[in-house]
Design an enzyme around this catalytic site. Structure first.
Site, short mmCIF file in Angstrom:
data_model
loop_
_atom_site.label_atom_id
_atom_site.label_comp_id
_atom_site.label_asym_id
_atom_site.label_seq_id
_atom_site.Cartn_x
_atom_site.Cartn_y
_atom_site.Cartn_z
N CYS A 298 0.82 -1.21 0.00
CA CYS A 298 0.00 0.00 0.00
C CYS A 298 0.86 1.27 0.00
CB CYS A 298 -0.95 0.00 1.19
SG CYS A 298 -2.12 -1.37 1.13
N THR A 299 2.04 1.18 0.58
CA THR A 299 2.95 2.32 0.52
C THR A 299 3.27 2.66 -0.93
OG1 THR A 299 3.90 1.81 2.69
CG2 THR A 299 5.25 3.13 1.19
#
Length: 211
Positions: A45-46
Site C-alpha cells: 500500500c505504501t
C-alpha cells in the site's frame, strides 16, 4: 448484501489526513476513486499511495478526486505519509480517511471475514458525479493495484456515459469503440459521422467519437 454496480455510494463524514470531510461535499460534481488499505505502514500500500500521488495530473485532467481509507488513526496516517513521501519520491496530495470504528468499511463492505476479521480488504470504488457506483475491484493483500487499468476504466466510463458506445477488450483512449446494439445500423451514420465498420450485424466499430 454488499454494494453493487449502480447502487448509490453511501455518504459519510470522516476525519482525514487533510481535515474533516463530508464525502459528497468533497466530491462535488467530480468523479471519485475511493480505495481501502488493510492498515498503515504496509509495504504494498505504501507503493500504491505513492503511485496515486504521482498520477495527480492524470486524475485531475479526468475530473477525478481520490480518497484512500484505512482503519488506523489520522495520527498514524500522518506518520505513514512521511514514509510514503520519502520512499516513493512524491508528495501525498489527497486525503487518507481514518476509520477506527470501521463504519465506513462496513458500509462499503470492505471487511471480508475470510480475508481478515479486523482489516479492510483492498477494495476500490469508482463513483460517478451522480454518486452511483460504476466499478468495484477487490485485490488480495499480496497484489498491488494496476493504476493504468484504473485510469483506462475511468476513460471508458466517462466516454460511455456520454455516447452510445461501449469499449472492447483491452481498449485504450483513442482506439475504435463499439456501437451499442440498441442503435440500428441504418442510424449509425447520423450519430457517428466518422464512419463505422460492420464486422457482424451485432459488432459495429466506429472511431472514438470525442477525438
Amino acid at each position: 448484501m454488499g454494494l453493487r454496480l449502480g447502487d448509490t455510494a453511501p455518504n459519510f463524514k470522516a476525519k482525514t489526513s487533510q481535515g474533516d470531510i463530508d464525502f459528497y461535499e468533497y466530491l462535488g460534481n467530480s468523479w471519485g476513486v475511493l480505495f481501502s488499505h488493510p492498515g498503515d505502514y504496509t509495504p504494498v500500500c505504501t507503493t500504491e499511495l505513492g503511485r496515486t500521488a504521482a498520477l495527480k495530473d492524470e486524475f485531475e485532467k479526468r475530473n477525478v478526486k481520490v480518497l484512500a481509507l484505512s482503519v488506523d488513526s489520522v495520527e498514524s496516517h500522518t506518520g505513514w505519509i512521511k514514509d510514503i513521501n520519502e520512499t516513493q519520491g512524491v508528495e501525498v496530495n489527497f486525503p487518507i480517511i481514518a476509520d477506527p470504528d470501521r463504519k465506513i468499511s462496513e458500509a462499503y463492505d470492505m471487511i471480508h471475514p475470510n480475508a481478515s476479521v479486523n482489516a479492510t480488504v483492498r477494495s476500490l470504488f469508482i463513483i460517478a458525479p451522480d454518486k452511483t457506483v460504476k466499478l468495484i475491484i477487490t485485490y488480495p493483500a499480496s497484489t498491488g493495484r494496476n493504476f493504468q487499468e484504473i485510469l483506462r476504466v475511468i476513460d471508458s466510463l466517462q466516454l460511455t456515459a456520454n455516447y452510445s458506445v461501449a469499449t472492447p477488450a483491452d481498449w485504450k483512449e483513442g482506439e475504435d469503440v463499439v456501437v451499442v446494439p440498441s442503435i440500428k445500423t441504418e442510424d449509425i451514420p447520423a450519430k457517428f459521422p466518422k464512419g463505422f465498420t460492420e464486422v457482424k450485424p451485432y459488432l459495429r466499430l466506429t472511431p472514438q467519437p470525442n477525438k
